[in-house]
Motif scaffolding. Sequence first.
Motif, PDB file in Angstrom:
ATOM      1  N   ALA A 114      45.031 -49.523 -19.099  1.00 51.07           N
ATOM      2  CA  ALA A 114      44.183 -50.254 -20.053  1.00 51.07           C
ATOM      3  C   ALA A 114      44.881 -50.411 -21.398  1.00 51.07           C
ATOM      4  N   ILE A 115      45.560 -49.366 -21.837  1.00 51.82           N
ATOM      5  CA  ILE A 115      46.287 -49.454 -23.106  1.00 51.82           C
ATOM      6  C   ILE A 115      47.437 -50.440 -22.979  1.00 51.82           C
ATOM      7  N   ALA A 116      48.197 -50.347 -21.877  1.00 48.31           N
ATOM      8  CA  ALA A 116      49.331 -51.255 -21.685  1.00 48.31           C
ATOM      9  C   ALA A 116      48.856 -52.706 -21.700  1.00 48.31           C
ATOM     10  N   GLU A 117      47.740 -52.985 -21.050  1.00 49.07           N
ATOM     11  CA  GLU A 117      47.274 -54.378 -20.996  1.00 49.07           C
ATOM     12  C   GLU A 117      46.688 -54.829 -22.329  1.00 49.07           C
ATOM     13  N   THR A 118      46.134 -53.900 -23.092  1.00 50.94           N
ATOM     14  CA  THR A 118      45.681 -54.256 -24.441  1.00 50.94           C
ATOM     15  C   THR A 118      46.887 -54.625 -25.297  1.00 50.94           C
ATOM     16  N   GLU A 119      47.961 -53.858 -25.143  1.00 48.39           N
ATOM     17  CA  GLU A 119      49.199 -54.185 -25.865  1.00 48.39           C
ATOM     18  C   GLU A 119      49.713 -55.562 -25.453  1.00 48.39           C
ATOM     19  N   MET A 120      49.690 -55.829 -24.155  1.00 52.39           N
ATOM     20  CA  MET A 120      50.169 -57.132 -23.687  1.00 52.39           C
ATOM     21  C   MET A 120      49.349 -58.259 -24.309  1.00 52.39           C
TER      22      MET A 120
END
Length: 603
Positions: A114-120
């Motif tokens: 979830a964090i990685a995709e928020t960053e993306m």
Amino acid sequence: ARAAAGGGTRFAFPELAAGIDETHHIAEGYDARILLRWGDPVFADAPPFDPHRQSAERQLAQFGYNNDYVGFVPLDPAGRRGLLCVNHEYTNEEVMFPGLGRQDRADFAGTTKAIAETEMAAHGGTVVEIARGADGHWAVELASRYNRRITPLTTRMAIDGPAAGHDRMKTAADAAGTEVIGTLNNCAGGITPWGTYLMAEENFHGYFWTDRLDADGRPDLSAQPQAAAMKRYGVPGRWYAWGKWHERFNIDIEPNEPNRFGYIVEVDPLDPESRPVKHTALGRFRHEGAESIANPDGRVVIYSGDDNRFDYLYRFVSAGTIGADRAANMALLSEGTLSVARFNDDGSMDWLPLVHGHGPLTAENGFHSQADIAIDTRLAADLLGATPMDRPEDVQPGEGHVYVMLTNNTRRRPGDENAANPRPENRFGHIIELAVPEGDHAADRMTWEIIVKCGDPAIAEVGAQWGPATSENGWFGSPDNAAIDAMGRLWISTDQGSSWPRTGRADGLYALETGGEARGSSRLFFRCPIGAELCGPCFTADQETLFLAVQHPGTDGTTSYPGFERASTFEDPATRWPDFDPAMPPRPSVLVVTKRGGGRIAV
Ligand code: FEO
Ligand code: CA
Ligand code: CA
Ligand code: CA
């Protein structure tokens, strides 16, 4: 009185005092208002920003992180309405997400999918309509049909030019090698003469992952057929852990995906449904930016630096010419000649064409077609004997001159100097001016001169060189972005990174005189809060508005900030600029600068 206000330069404003603290500062008589912050809505139905509930879905409807390039495309002749085009270069997890802090980059244990995709979703770009009200202030038009987010999570892009469809561009998701999702690490960019928005892909290598590490914890490329090219490009950088959840960023699984990043992306801001295009004809490297100019013969010329120590300066000249047909103009970056710069000791410089079959660029040396040159541009430039530079950042063309920002290069050893990069351990950078013969930006040969060597002129060992009207507040280090204003004057923004304690001053915006007796003189106009760099100086055509992008506030070098002296985190940041709300982390933001009472800036 006006001349005195400019201190011998053409820039009539009272100079700001250099220094560093928690907030931004602007020269007396000017206002700098916040226009857009990370998390602000880009659409009328976007959710409000809540740093404790941030998600990819919410972020896709909000302004992204780390605003870098800012371009303005006017929508009416008076320039009171227009599209702001903003790059979101990267993310700072430690101040974006609660409880994360500074992570161990070996495993990124705190990062979740979830964090990685928020960053993306916080990367990429934003196009947003803005309008200037009767009160003279700019505001975002949330209901505009033009508003758009572009991200590496969601936005499909076409690949065109010599590398399109090549075997090295094919992946499991794209068997044809002609379509890619998203763009990465968009630093600076440009607006073309036909009003499209160029996004430069800079440090794309940092987004690629491998699970194969050697005994020292470094990527083990021994099983990679493309290891030599990967090494030259720093792939995989493992700066982000996206590859743990998105296989295309893991080179163990998808070794061709890195070949699909590192280009210039063209976006039509007038058509929010349009597919952006990655133009491989402009080469693959860590493109800082892509500033263009219409050449007198009608061709478009784009300059671009490869921001890496000892890398090169490039130029693209289109094959076709600019016409009245906007759609035809949008094909101009698909075909042309890419060249790399060699600076000669006698003050001349040559543009060396990167053309297959010419000189060493042949199959014997691994270049089987123009596609190999488009993908492995750095390797081709190495063979041509291009001049290794001190990190070329923004390159700003004007009618008769081009300004090249060389930000710094502490790894240049005594004995490795060349005429265009004359200082070993160049901590503060310099700026080169190219003289364009008879205004022809397509010329094979130009001349060059160093206009300033940056750093403190009061310290002899620094070896600085400034014009005579530079005050103790006016000198700077680490030039990064540049803009030429409506009156043809040069402005420079700086990025010292975590080495600002060497100058004791925040990054900022400087007006740099390029002509007359005060040539090379610099004046401080704006400065950033602690830990931020300044990006995107962008003037409107009437010279009444200046857009500035304050990137990564409260992050760089905070361990040296007197009274703070520790790494910034979400819970304990070095500043909470610009809200100064105890519930809010620092937020990268775009500001609007206007003269109090109205009128042209610095006039
Ligand atoms: Fe993203 Fe070269 O600065
Ligand atoms: Ca930059
Ligand atoms: Ca610029
Ligand atoms: Ca920089």
